[in-house]
Design a protein around this motif. Sequence first.
Motif, PDB file in Angstrom:
ATOM      1  N   VAL A 150     -15.695 -10.689   3.297  1.00  0.00           N
ATOM      2  CA  VAL A 150     -14.469  -9.919   3.468  1.00  0.00           C
ATOM      3  C   VAL A 150     -13.327 -10.590   2.714  1.00  0.00           C
ATOM      4  O   VAL A 150     -13.075 -11.788   2.884  1.00  0.00           O
ATOM      5  N   ASN A 151     -12.641  -9.809   1.885  1.00  0.00           N
ATOM      6  CA  ASN A 151     -11.470 -10.294   1.158  1.00  0.00           C
ATOM      7  C   ASN A 151     -10.260  -9.450   1.552  1.00  0.00           C
ATOM      8  O   ASN A 151     -10.094  -8.330   1.066  1.00  0.00           O
ATOM      9  N   PRO A 152      -9.384  -9.956   2.436  1.00  0.00           N
ATOM     10  CA  PRO A 152      -8.152  -9.221   2.748  1.00  0.00           C
ATOM     11  C   PRO A 152      -7.144  -9.411   1.616  1.00  0.00           C
ATOM     12  O   PRO A 152      -7.052 -10.498   1.039  1.00  0.00           O
ATOM     13  N   PHE A 153      -6.378  -8.366   1.311  1.00  0.00           N
ATOM     14  CA  PHE A 153      -5.341  -8.513   0.295  1.00  0.00           C
ATOM     15  C   PHE A 153      -4.072  -7.814   0.762  1.00  0.00           C
ATOM     16  O   PHE A 153      -4.108  -6.784   1.432  1.00  0.00           O
ATOM     17  N   THR A 154      -2.944  -8.414   0.444  1.00  0.00           N
ATOM     18  CA  THR A 154      -1.660  -7.937   0.933  1.00  0.00           C
ATOM     19  C   THR A 154      -1.209  -6.694   0.163  1.00  0.00           C
ATOM     20  O   THR A 154      -1.483  -6.546  -1.026  1.00  0.00           O
ATOM     21  N   VAL A 155      -0.488  -5.829   0.878  1.00  0.00           N
ATOM     22  CA  VAL A 155      -0.009  -4.573   0.290  1.00  0.00           C
ATOM     23  C   VAL A 155       1.398  -4.279   0.798  1.00  0.00           C
ATOM     24  O   VAL A 155       1.791  -4.720   1.879  1.00  0.00           O
ATOM     25  N   PRO A 156       2.192  -3.504   0.031  1.00  0.00           N
ATOM     26  CA  PRO A 156       3.506  -3.074   0.508  1.00  0.00           C
ATOM     27  C   PRO A 156       3.401  -1.864   1.435  1.00  0.00           C
ATOM     28  O   PRO A 156       2.978  -0.785   1.019  1.00  0.00           O
ATOM     29  N   HIS A 157       3.751  -2.061   2.692  1.00  0.00           N
ATOM     30  CA  HIS A 157       3.751  -0.987   3.682  1.00  0.00           C
ATOM     31  C   HIS A 157       4.710  -1.396   4.794  1.00  0.00           C
ATOM     32  O   HIS A 157       4.961  -2.587   4.997  1.00  0.00           O
ATOM     33  N   ASP A 158       5.230  -0.426   5.518  1.00  0.00           N
ATOM     34  CA  ASP A 158       6.241  -0.726   6.541  1.00  0.00           C
ATOM     35  C   ASP A 158       5.579  -1.163   7.844  1.00  0.00           C
ATOM     36  O   ASP A 158       5.662  -0.498   8.876  1.00  0.00           O
ATOM     37  N   ALA A 159       4.962  -2.316   7.788  1.00  0.00           N
ATOM     38  CA  ALA A 159       4.299  -2.920   8.932  1.00  0.00           C
ATOM     39  C   ALA A 159       4.553  -4.423   8.885  1.00  0.00           C
ATOM     40  O   ALA A 159       5.090  -4.950   7.903  1.00  0.00           O
TER      41      ALA A 159
ATOM     42  N   ALA B 107     -22.771  -5.834  -4.412  1.00  0.00           N
ATOM     43  CA  ALA B 107     -21.905  -4.665  -4.531  1.00  0.00           C
ATOM     44  C   ALA B 107     -20.604  -4.883  -3.760  1.00  0.00           C
ATOM     45  O   ALA B 107     -20.576  -5.554  -2.727  1.00  0.00           O
ATOM     46  N   LYS B 108     -19.520  -4.269  -4.267  1.00  0.00           N
ATOM     47  CA  LYS B 108     -18.211  -4.403  -3.635  1.00  0.00           C
ATOM     48  C   LYS B 108     -17.626  -3.029  -3.326  1.00  0.00           C
ATOM     49  O   LYS B 108     -17.653  -2.125  -4.163  1.00  0.00           O
ATOM     50  N   LEU B 109     -17.084  -2.910  -2.116  1.00  0.00           N
ATOM     51  CA  LEU B 109     -16.382  -1.717  -1.663  1.00  0.00           C
ATOM     52  C   LEU B 109     -14.930  -2.083  -1.400  1.00  0.00           C
ATOM     53  O   LEU B 109     -14.646  -3.034  -0.676  1.00  0.00           O
ATOM     54  N   GLY B 110     -14.002  -1.316  -1.968  1.00  0.00           N
ATOM     55  CA  GLY B 110     -12.586  -1.507  -1.696  1.00  0.00           C
ATOM     56  C   GLY B 110     -12.043  -0.379  -0.847  1.00  0.00           C
ATOM     57  O   GLY B 110     -12.443   0.783  -0.998  1.00  0.00           O
ATOM     58  N   VAL B 111     -11.127  -0.732   0.054  1.00  0.00           N
ATOM     59  CA  VAL B 111     -10.468   0.257   0.910  1.00  0.00           C
ATOM     60  C   VAL B 111      -8.969   0.088   0.734  1.00  0.00           C
ATOM     61  O   VAL B 111      -8.430  -1.006   0.917  1.00  0.00           O
ATOM     62  N   LEU B 112      -8.281   1.166   0.367  1.00  0.00           N
ATOM     63  CA  LEU B 112      -6.839   1.111   0.151  1.00  0.00           C
ATOM     64  C   LEU B 112      -6.197   2.368   0.713  1.00  0.00           C
ATOM     65  O   LEU B 112      -6.244   3.438   0.098  1.00  0.00           O
ATOM     66  N   THR B 113      -5.611   2.250   1.893  1.00  0.00           N
ATOM     67  CA  THR B 113      -4.796   3.319   2.472  1.00  0.00           C
ATOM     68  C   THR B 113      -3.519   2.681   3.002  1.00  0.00           C
ATOM     69  O   THR B 113      -3.439   1.467   3.170  1.00  0.00           O
ATOM     70  N   ASP B 114      -2.508   3.479   3.248  1.00  0.00           N
ATOM     71  CA  ASP B 114      -1.234   2.978   3.791  1.00  0.00           C
ATOM     72  C   ASP B 114      -0.619   1.920   2.884  1.00  0.00           C
ATOM     73  O   ASP B 114      -0.519   0.744   3.226  1.00  0.00           O
ATOM     74  N   ILE B 115      -0.193   2.366   1.720  1.00  0.00           N
ATOM     75  CA  ILE B 115       0.477   1.518   0.746  1.00  0.00           C
ATOM     76  C   ILE B 115       1.519   2.385   0.046  1.00  0.00           C
ATOM     77  O   ILE B 115       1.237   3.525  -0.308  1.00  0.00           O
ATOM     78  N   GLY B 116       2.725   1.833  -0.112  1.00  0.00           N
ATOM     79  CA  GLY B 116       3.806   2.643  -0.660  1.00  0.00           C
ATOM     80  C   GLY B 116       3.794   2.754  -2.168  1.00  0.00           C
ATOM     81  O   GLY B 116       4.071   3.813  -2.724  1.00  0.00           O
ATOM     82  N   ILE B 117       3.498   1.651  -2.843  1.00  0.00           N
ATOM     83  CA  ILE B 117       3.418   1.628  -4.305  1.00  0.00           C
ATOM     84  C   ILE B 117       2.287   0.705  -4.706  1.00  0.00           C
ATOM     85  O   ILE B 117       1.945  -0.238  -3.990  1.00  0.00           O
ATOM     86  N   SER B 118       1.734   0.959  -5.880  1.00  0.00           N
ATOM     87  CA  SER B 118       0.740   0.048  -6.407  1.00  0.00           C
ATOM     88  C   SER B 118       1.436  -1.186  -6.979  1.00  0.00           C
ATOM     89  O   SER B 118       2.620  -1.147  -7.337  1.00  0.00           O
ATOM     90  N   THR B 119       0.710  -2.287  -7.036  1.00  0.00           N
ATOM     91  CA  THR B 119       1.207  -3.516  -7.653  1.00  0.00           C
ATOM     92  C   THR B 119       0.129  -4.063  -8.579  1.00  0.00           C
ATOM     93  O   THR B 119      -1.046  -3.684  -8.480  1.00  0.00           O
ATOM     94  N   ARG B 120       0.516  -4.956  -9.450  1.00  0.00           N
ATOM     95  CA  ARG B 120      -0.455  -5.578 -10.340  1.00  0.00           C
ATOM     96  C   ARG B 120      -1.526  -6.316  -9.533  1.00  0.00           C
ATOM     97  O   ARG B 120      -2.708  -6.274  -9.870  1.00  0.00           O
ATOM     98  N   HIS B 121      -1.094  -6.969  -8.465  1.00  0.00           N
ATOM     99  CA  HIS B 121      -2.043  -7.690  -7.619  1.00  0.00           C
ATOM    100  C   HIS B 121      -3.078  -6.739  -7.015  1.00  0.00           C
ATOM    101  O   HIS B 121      -4.283  -7.036  -7.010  1.00  0.00           O
ATOM    102  N   VAL B 122      -2.622  -5.601  -6.518  1.00  0.00           N
ATOM    103  CA  VAL B 122      -3.539  -4.613  -5.947  1.00  0.00           C
ATOM    104  C   VAL B 122      -4.513  -4.130  -7.009  1.00  0.00           C
ATOM    105  O   VAL B 122      -5.733  -4.047  -6.775  1.00  0.00           O
ATOM    106  N   GLU B 123      -4.020  -3.823  -8.183  1.00  0.00           N
ATOM    107  CA  GLU B 123      -4.882  -3.303  -9.240  1.00  0.00           C
ATOM    108  C   GLU B 123      -5.892  -4.347  -9.699  1.00  0.00           C
ATOM    109  O   GLU B 123      -7.057  -4.019  -9.975  1.00  0.00           O
ATOM    110  N   GLN B 124      -5.496  -5.599  -9.766  1.00  0.00           N
ATOM    111  CA  GLN B 124      -6.440  -6.660 -10.111  1.00  0.00           C
ATOM    112  C   GLN B 124      -7.514  -6.795  -9.042  1.00  0.00           C
ATOM    113  O   GLN B 124      -8.700  -6.975  -9.349  1.00  0.00           O
ATOM    114  N   THR B 125      -7.108  -6.698  -7.781  1.00  0.00           N
ATOM    115  CA  THR B 125      -8.065  -6.835  -6.676  1.00  0.00           C
ATOM    116  C   THR B 125      -9.082  -5.706  -6.671  1.00  0.00           C
ATOM    117  O   THR B 125     -10.260  -5.921  -6.339  1.00  0.00           O
ATOM    118  N   LEU B 126      -8.670  -4.518  -7.065  1.00  0.00           N
ATOM    119  CA  LEU B 126      -9.544  -3.351  -7.010  1.00  0.00           C
ATOM    120  C   LEU B 126     -10.322  -3.117  -8.295  1.00  0.00           C
ATOM    121  O   LEU B 126     -11.108  -2.173  -8.371  1.00  0.00           O
TER     122      LEU B 126
END
Length: 261
Positions: free
Chosen positions: A119-128, A141-160
């Motif tokens: 499991v790799n948790p990664f930080t995202v911009p969201h009001d929490a 194999a790798k599965l990514g899950v991305l919900t509840d995020i206001g904008i994409s970031t370079r970090h998010v895109e690299q992670t995914l």
Amino acid sequence: MLRFASIASGSDGNCLVVHVPDVAGGTHILIDCGLNLKETERRLARLDLEPGDIDAILVTHEHGDHAGCSFDFAASHDVLVILTAGTRRALKAAGKVLDGVRTQLARGEQTFAVGGIEVNPFTVPHDAAEPVQYVVSDGAAKLGVLTDIGISTRHVEQTLSGLDALVLECNYDRDMLWGGGYPRWLKERIAGPFGHLDNRQSERLLAAIDRSRLKHIVGAHLSEQNNRPELARAALARAMNCEESWIGLATQEDGFGWREL
């Protein structure tokens, strides 16, 4: 082999199931648990799962449609709850943390294992308080899950980048949101940098990552008031340069059935 399914996706509750098998039955985790206890149990049965099959719940953040049933389910079935310190504090302040439930703290960008699942948790911009999303793997194999995020970031895109499967938020259509009946403050919250992704933002995010290994792309967390399935599917198909029928969608009532990697 890693397989995954959803029992619900949307503002009324979210829950994704991941399974990595082995000779002893393997490891099962939930990513979020936002339905009530009985409904969670009923929908797991649709996937031929018993509550006792679940080894852990990974919580993304404290909002009720993601974390609302996490501690109830864990207390009823002796399941480990994994969440960030900020999420735990927010849930405790809301009276949602139950005594006696096993918990483990996660931190963004610090990988850990649950049984046979990495499991790799990664930080995202969201009001929490301290939101994360997750990439999970069976070592291949790798599965990514991305919900509840206001904008994409370079970090998010690299992670995914370089995933084999991605469950990606397509929360709203911008014209439907701003032309709809929600109060202005709620429209601004949803469309803001700590809210949710619209179809076009999801399209741009998907186009920005390395998609060369993607075997599954599933649009998720669609608003029932401010989106239509065909709009979300068309946006993701444009980014993938594929037929719209190849794009999967997760629904509030049915989630989606097992997919394998």
